[in-house]
Motif scaffolding. Structure first.
Motif, PDB file in Angstrom:
ATOM      1  N   GLY A 381       0.800  -1.229   0.000  1.00 49.79           N
ATOM      2  CA  GLY A 381       0.000   0.000   0.000  1.00 49.79           C
ATOM      3  C   GLY A 381       0.825   1.269   0.000  1.00 49.79           C
ATOM      4  O   GLY A 381       0.266   2.356   0.158  1.00 49.79           O
ATOM      5  N   GLY A 382       2.136   1.149  -0.159  1.00 47.84           N
ATOM      6  CA  GLY A 382       3.005   2.312  -0.186  1.00 47.84           C
ATOM      7  C   GLY A 382       3.765   2.490   1.120  1.00 47.84           C
ATOM      8  O   GLY A 382       3.472   1.863   2.135  1.00 47.84           O
ATOM      9  N   GLU A 383       4.777   3.339   1.061  1.00 48.67           N
ATOM     10  CA  GLU A 383       5.584   3.649   2.238  1.00 48.67           C
ATOM     11  C   GLU A 383       5.062   4.925   2.899  1.00 48.67           C
ATOM     12  O   GLU A 383       4.503   5.795   2.249  1.00 48.67           O
ATOM     13  CB  GLU A 383       7.046   3.850   1.850  1.00 48.67           C
ATOM     14  CG  GLU A 383       7.721   2.608   1.287  1.00 48.67           C
ATOM     15  CD  GLU A 383       9.167   2.871   0.898  1.00 48.67           C
ATOM     16  OE1 GLU A 383       9.975   3.166   1.795  1.00 48.67           O
ATOM     17  OE2 GLU A 383       9.480   2.800  -0.311  1.00 48.67           O
ATOM     18  N   SER A 384       5.281   5.009   4.211  1.00 51.04           N
ATOM     19  CA  SER A 384       4.929   6.210   4.959  1.00 51.04           C
ATOM     20  C   SER A 384       5.916   6.345   6.101  1.00 51.04           C
ATOM     21  O   SER A 384       6.600   5.379   6.484  1.00 51.04           O
ATOM     22  CB  SER A 384       3.506   6.126   5.513  1.00 51.04           C
ATOM     23  OG  SER A 384       3.422   5.112   6.502  1.00 51.04           O
ATOM     24  N   ALA A 410      11.115  -9.382   4.220  1.00 58.35           N
ATOM     25  CA  ALA A 410      10.754  -9.904   2.902  1.00 58.35           C
ATOM     26  C   ALA A 410      10.015  -8.799   2.164  1.00 58.35           C
ATOM     27  O   ALA A 410       8.894  -8.446   2.537  1.00 58.35           O
ATOM     28  CB  ALA A 410       9.884 -11.147   3.033  1.00 58.35           C
ATOM     29  N   HIS A 411      10.642  -8.258   1.134  1.00 58.69           N
ATOM     30  CA  HIS A 411      10.098  -7.094   0.432  1.00 58.69           C
ATOM     31  C   HIS A 411       9.267  -7.512  -0.773  1.00 58.69           C
ATOM     32  O   HIS A 411       9.615  -8.449  -1.498  1.00 58.69           O
ATOM     33  CB  HIS A 411      11.226  -6.181  -0.056  1.00 58.69           C
ATOM     34  CG  HIS A 411      12.098  -5.671   1.044  1.00 58.69           C
ATOM     35  ND1 HIS A 411      11.625  -4.898   2.079  1.00 58.69           N
ATOM     36  CD2 HIS A 411      13.433  -5.816   1.266  1.00 58.69           C
ATOM     37  CE1 HIS A 411      12.619  -4.591   2.889  1.00 58.69           C
ATOM     38  NE2 HIS A 411      13.721  -5.136   2.429  1.00 58.69           N
ATOM     39  N   VAL A 412       8.185  -6.787  -1.006  1.00 53.15           N
ATOM     40  CA  VAL A 412       7.409  -6.988  -2.220  1.00 53.15           C
ATOM     41  C   VAL A 412       8.252  -6.571  -3.421  1.00 53.15           C
ATOM     42  O   VAL A 412       9.101  -5.672  -3.332  1.00 53.15           O
ATOM     43  CB  VAL A 412       6.096  -6.181  -2.155  1.00 53.15           C
ATOM     44  CG1 VAL A 412       6.346  -4.686  -2.219  1.00 53.15           C
ATOM     45  CG2 VAL A 412       5.122  -6.622  -3.238  1.00 53.15           C
ATOM     46  N   SER A 413       8.036  -7.233  -4.540  1.00 53.87           N
ATOM     47  CA  SER A 413       8.913  -7.045  -5.698  1.00 53.87           C
ATOM     48  C   SER A 413       8.972  -5.603  -6.173  1.00 53.87           C
ATOM     49  O   SER A 413      10.005  -5.151  -6.689  1.00 53.87           O
ATOM     50  CB  SER A 413       8.447  -7.938  -6.852  1.00 53.87           C
ATOM     51  OG  SER A 413       7.120  -7.607  -7.232  1.00 53.87           O
ATOM     52  N   MET A 414       7.867  -4.842  -5.988  1.00 58.85           N
ATOM     53  CA  MET A 414       7.842  -3.470  -6.510  1.00 58.85           C
ATOM     54  C   MET A 414       8.599  -2.481  -5.634  1.00 58.85           C
ATOM     55  O   MET A 414       8.769  -1.331  -6.022  1.00 58.85           O
ATOM     56  CB  MET A 414       6.394  -2.977  -6.644  1.00 58.85           C
ATOM     57  CG  MET A 414       5.527  -3.833  -7.546  1.00 58.85           C
ATOM     58  SD  MET A 414       4.652  -5.084  -6.569  1.00 58.85           S
ATOM     59  CE  MET A 414       3.438  -4.066  -5.718  1.00 58.85           C
ATOM     60  N   LEU A 415       9.036  -2.884  -4.439  1.00 61.52           N
ATOM     61  CA  LEU A 415       9.718  -1.930  -3.559  1.00 61.52           C
ATOM     62  C   LEU A 415      11.007  -1.456  -4.214  1.00 61.52           C
ATOM     63  O   LEU A 415      11.881  -2.268  -4.546  1.00 61.52           O
ATOM     64  CB  LEU A 415      10.037  -2.574  -2.215  1.00 61.52           C
ATOM     65  CG  LEU A 415      10.732  -1.646  -1.218  1.00 61.52           C
ATOM     66  CD1 LEU A 415       9.759  -0.599  -0.675  1.00 61.52           C
ATOM     67  CD2 LEU A 415      11.358  -2.443  -0.073  1.00 61.52           C
ATOM     68  N   PRO A 416      11.164  -0.142  -4.405  1.00 60.93           N
ATOM     69  CA  PRO A 416      12.411   0.358  -4.994  1.00 60.93           C
ATOM     70  C   PRO A 416      13.612  -0.041  -4.144  1.00 60.93           C
ATOM     71  O   PRO A 416      13.540  -0.024  -2.902  1.00 60.93           O
ATOM     72  CB  PRO A 416      12.222   1.875  -5.002  1.00 60.93           C
ATOM     73  CG  PRO A 416      10.745   2.083  -4.930  1.00 60.93           C
ATOM     74  CD  PRO A 416      10.206   0.943  -4.120  1.00 60.93           C
ATOM     75  N   SER A 419      14.774   2.205  -1.286  1.00 62.03           N
ATOM     76  CA  SER A 419      14.004   2.398  -0.062  1.00 62.03           C
ATOM     77  C   SER A 419      14.889   2.187   1.164  1.00 62.03           C
ATOM     78  O   SER A 419      15.718   1.259   1.195  1.00 62.03           O
ATOM     79  CB  SER A 419      12.822   1.425  -0.007  1.00 62.03           C
ATOM     80  OG  SER A 419      12.238   1.407   1.283  1.00 62.03           O
ATOM     81  N   PRO A 420      14.722   3.000   2.218  1.00 68.38           N
ATOM     82  CA  PRO A 420      15.497   2.785   3.447  1.00 68.38           C
ATOM     83  C   PRO A 420      15.193   1.444   4.103  1.00 68.38           C
ATOM     84  O   PRO A 420      15.997   0.956   4.909  1.00 68.38           O
ATOM     85  CB  PRO A 420      15.078   3.956   4.342  1.00 68.38           C
ATOM     86  CG  PRO A 420      13.789   4.454   3.778  1.00 68.38           C
ATOM     87  CD  PRO A 420      13.855   4.191   2.313  1.00 68.38           C
ATOM     88  N   LEU A 421      14.061   0.820   3.757  1.00 70.83           N
ATOM     89  CA  LEU A 421      13.735  -0.483   4.330  1.00 70.83           C
ATOM     90  C   LEU A 421      14.684  -1.572   3.854  1.00 70.83           C
ATOM     91  O   LEU A 421      14.852  -2.591   4.537  1.00 70.83           O
ATOM     92  CB  LEU A 421      12.301  -0.868   3.966  1.00 70.83           C
ATOM     93  CG  LEU A 421      11.190  -0.055   4.632  1.00 70.83           C
ATOM     94  CD1 LEU A 421       9.843  -0.395   4.019  1.00 70.83           C
ATOM     95  CD2 LEU A 421      11.164  -0.289   6.138  1.00 70.83           C
ATOM     96  N   VAL A 422      15.307  -1.367   2.696  1.00 72.44           N
ATOM     97  CA  VAL A 422      16.200  -2.391   2.148  1.00 72.44           C
ATOM     98  C   VAL A 422      17.426  -2.578   3.038  1.00 72.44           C
ATOM     99  O   VAL A 422      17.912  -3.698   3.216  1.00 72.44           O
ATOM    100  CB  VAL A 422      16.605  -2.033   0.705  1.00 72.44           C
ATOM    101  CG1 VAL A 422      17.670  -2.983   0.179  1.00 72.44           C
ATOM    102  CG2 VAL A 422      15.374  -2.063  -0.201  1.00 72.44           C
ATOM    103  N   THR A 423      17.919  -1.502   3.599  1.00 70.29           N
ATOM    104  CA  THR A 423      19.119  -1.581   4.435  1.00 70.29           C
ATOM    105  C   THR A 423      18.819  -1.491   5.926  1.00 70.29           C
ATOM    106  O   THR A 423      19.735  -1.517   6.739  1.00 70.29           O
ATOM    107  CB  THR A 423      20.107  -0.460   4.054  1.00 70.29           C
ATOM    108  OG1 THR A 423      19.430   0.809   4.114  1.00 70.29           O
ATOM    109  CG2 THR A 423      20.649  -0.671   2.647  1.00 70.29           C
ATOM    110  N   LEU A 424      17.556  -1.399   6.300  1.00 71.30           N
ATOM    111  CA  LEU A 424      17.214  -1.292   7.721  1.00 71.30           C
ATOM    112  C   LEU A 424      17.564  -2.555   8.502  1.00 71.30           C
ATOM    113  O   LEU A 424      18.244  -2.485   9.529  1.00 71.30           O
ATOM    114  CB  LEU A 424      15.729  -0.950   7.884  1.00 71.30           C
ATOM    115  CG  LEU A 424      15.201  -0.939   9.316  1.00 71.30           C
ATOM    116  CD1 LEU A 424      15.823   0.198  10.113  1.00 71.30           C
ATOM    117  CD2 LEU A 424      13.680  -0.819   9.343  1.00 71.30           C
TER     118      LEU A 424
END
Length: 742
Positions: A381-384, A410-416, A419-424
């Motif tokens: 549903g997007g990042e916030s 586990a990231h959804v495929s569309m997550l850029p 995104s800071p979540l990738v390295t969190l």
């Protein structure tokens, strides 16, 4: 000393649905075992009451009686003798309630369970059925008033941390938490090896209901994955005035590990690439109300396959499951059900943190668990900022509660990837379905290579990938979207080679080990089912894709003929394909030796002429390693092999794709990039946009208003999703696209 009294039998069950029907049931129990698995997205979600009466157990004056509930989905309340005693928000963890103050000679226990949608308790949206029920064991615990803590987040009150030191030495850090103990009470620990011999011991003194001490050990034996899952047993005792008043046994394992961006997963100092599956906790006919035997069958199937790892999707699993993982050496990814939709409110955020506390505290002692999962596909549903901040809190909480393990998402495929979540978290993984929902199988190679090149300091894994398959469906030339067992096998052949060629991919988890219920689905010929499993929902059929994993991972010699269920074959020359972990195999057709083939990437292939019914046999290094099947030549394709209403690929006798030209198997974006093809595709775009409800301010459909994910979808997928064209129109559309150069 404590005593566990199981009370699974003889409950009264009643739905609060306006009817007066009362049913006699035994626990584990779910009310969605049937309607949660049959499709239609209409399974009953609401409140039901489980009622049980029992006489007061014999208790000494210094004893208490606790209730232990190991799984009640998704919220539950305990009412005892008319008194509300507890409420629990979360369907996958253990909680306990002290019944002693309300205990009478004859007692009535009510457990009110609710799986209705709400805005506070995760999960609320996901591609699986949220079974309601009291679906794990329910126990009474008779225990001394002073005992290892029962009321602290459902844990056992003892946290044991085995540490590997130099020169074969080790130590176990002991943290013991008690309730109602006196200062000066003594906690002692005796550690036994698998032969039952005591190899170390130590003790500490309680102060303010807590004791902490360290036990040194010599010549430790490592817990070493599937090769050697060695477990010690720690016998922990609480003594008061020289008398033992509480005790429990906890198994532990010594191991070290790293997740390295370049070397991948490292176990006990050596590379140990994690290849395995995810697993949902439901079975056909019984839903999630599993017995110990169900868990054991699942573990045996994964062990036989050669799996090294399991991702516990998408919630905390039964203690019996983690015990089996400890015993069999499978490395666990354990995660909370923070999935798909972020509910941006304080209560929901606290619920994720509460479920994280419960998961870690309850499972801290399991040596099989290596990573704590923060969430799954949460950015659909997007990042916030609220979502990001909650993940920071979860990550910090996990590290505070357990500094010895890593965190992962586990990231959804569309997550850029920016995104800071990738390295969190400490390690990251993506759910990628190239070759099924979008693109081609080979797109996986490029995506992961590009990620690794761009982010060389980030450990990357693939947390979901798969293709739906019904073992009934087959094709001589299988293709993406046809739901055949044969395409799923081709898909996993590629994915296994891709990952094993890239040791820096720290883990791959097949979606899924087993077919599972997703009541909103209706595809692949079976409503209410996600059929990406390597094994069917009833655990009776291993799909061909199961065996390619066994070929790569298992050390027990075997050969497996694929396409055994593809008996009627219309082509005069057919491929016979064998999966094996042997170096070569020999094929016999009607007793005639057709030659020996060396295995390439664990596969041997022969092209065989067929004209009638034929007996096929393959033999490995000796006659005891063999497999057989029967096939026959037919004039027309067996229609039973084609999925009804869901397969586009099988409508084409001569194949869908033509080299150098467009087809419906190309992505929407690729087709739209060719002006001549753009107008041809217009009806598909209109149908898809109508389905998505996307129009501009004037009510018109904007031709280019497609999100990034949809642009990557093959045209064929969009056709199936939108229902925009008939079968005949799709065939004509493909013929037209086949005339347009890419």
């Amino acid at each position: 000393m404590r005593e566990i009294l199981n009370i699974n039998k003889d409950w009264e069950f009643k739905k609060q649905d306006g009817n007066d029907h009362v049913e006699a049931v035994h626990v584990p129990h779910t009310w969605n075992a049937v309607d949660g698995t049959d499709g239609g997205n209409d399974y009953w979600r609401g409140t039901a009451v489980y009622t049980k009466t029992f006489a007061k157990p014999a208790l000494a004056e210094d004893e208490q009686l606790w209730l232990e509930i190991n799984g009640a989905n998704s919220t539950s309340k305990v009412v005892f003798n008319g008194q509300p005693l507890a409420e629990h928000k979360g369907g996958y963890s253990t909680y306990r309630v002290d019944l002693t103050p309300a205990l009478a000679e004859n007692n009535t226990l009510e457990i009110i369970v609710d799986n209705a949608p709400n805005s506070e308790v995760y999960p609320q949206q996901a591609d699986f059925t949220f079974y309601g029920g009291l679906y794990r064991d329910v126990n009474l615990i008779r225990v001394n008033k002073a005992h290892f803590a029962l009321g602290y987040y459902g844990g056992c009150g003892v946290a044991l941390t085995p540490e590997v030191l130099a020169d074969g030495k080790g130590q176990v850090k002991v943290e013991a938490y008690t309730e109602n103990a006196k200062n000066g009470d003594v906690v002692s620990v005796q550690i036994q090896n698998v032969e039952g011999e005591m190899v170390a011991q130590g003790e500490g003194v309680i102060e303010d209901n807590h004791a902490s001490f360290v036990i040194a050990m010599e010549n430790i034996h490592l817990w070493d994955g599937v090769e050697d899952p060695y477990l010690y047993t720690a016998n922990v005792q609480l003594a008061q005035d020289g008398r033992a008043i509480d005790a429990q046994s906890i198994r532990i394992g010594f191991r070290t590990f790293e997740i390295d961006p370049e070397k991948g997963f490292i176990l006990n100092g050596r590379p140990y690439q994690l290849i395995g599956t995810a697993r949902h906790q439901d079975w056909e006919g019984i839903g999630n109300a599993l017995t110990r035997e169900n868990h054991e069958i699942d573990m045996a199937l994964l062990k036989e396959m050669g799996a090294r790892t399991i991702r516990g999707a998408h919630y905390q699993h039964d203690q019996a499951w983690y015990d089996l993982a400890d015993e069999n050496g499978l490395i666990m990814w354990a995660e909370i059900p923070y999935i798909s939709t972020h509910m941006a409110n304080e209560a929901a955020n606290e619920n994720t943190q509460e479920q994280m506390r419960e998961m870690i505290i309850q499972n801290y002692n399991h040596p099989s668990i290596f990573v704590w999962g923060l969430s799954n596909e949460i950015t659909i549903g997007g990042e916030s900022e609220d979502l990001l901040e909650n993940h920071r809190k979860l990550n910090d909480l996990a590290h505070t509660l357990d500094p010895t393990r890593k965190t992962v998402m586990a990231h959804v495929s569309m997550l850029p990837t920016t995104s800071p979540l990738v390295t969190l978290p400490d390690a990251t993984s993506y759910n990628q379905y190239f070759g099924w929902y979008v693109g081609k199988i080979e797109d996986n190679d490029k995506w992961f290579d590009d990620f690794h090149a761009q982010y060389p300091n980030v450990a990357i894994g693939i947390s979901e990938f798969g293709a739906d398959a019904n073992p009934q469906y087959h094709a001589e030339k299988p293709g993406r979207g046809d739901y055949t067992e044969d395409y799923q096998a081709l898909y996993h052949e590629h994915m296994l080679k891709m990952v094993t060629d890239r040791p820096w991919i720290w883990a791959m988890h097949v979606w899924n080990g087993f077919d599972f219920a997703a009541d909103a689905r209706d595809e692949g010929g079976v409503p209410g089912r996600n059929q990406k499993g390597l094994v069917t929902f009833d655990r009776k059929t291993k799909k061909d894709s199961y065996y390619i994993y066994q070929a790569y991972l298992s050390k027990t010699p075997f050969v497996h003929l694929t396409k055994k269920r593809y008996i009627d074959r219309e082509q005069p020359v057919t491929e016979v394909k064998v999966y094996t972990n042997e170096p070569e195999a020999t094929l016999y057709v009607d007793g005639q030796n057709m030659g020996t083939q060396k295995a390439v990437d664990h596969i041997c292939r022969w092209n065989v002429e067929i004209s009638k019914e034929h007996a096929i046999k393959v033999v490995g290094s000796d006659e005891t390693i063999n497999d057989t099947m029967t096939i026959r030549k037919v004039d027309e394709k067996n229609e039973d092999y084609i999925v009804k209403g869901g397969s586009v690929h099988n409508w084409f006798d001569d194949g869908v794709e033509k080299d150098g030209y467009l087809s419906i198997m190309d992505s929407i974006g690729d087709v739209m990039a060719v002006p001549e093809a753009m107008e041809v595709l217009r009806p598909v775009l209109e149908g898809l946009q109508n389905m998505l409800g996307k129009r501009d301010d004037e009510g018109e459909i904007p031709a280019m208003d497609m999100n990034t994910m949809m642009m990557a979808f093959p045209v064929e997928t969009a056709l199936r999703m939108s229902g925009a064209l008939t079968k005949e129109e799709i065939i004509e559309l493909n013929k037209t696209l086949n005339k347009i150069k890419k």
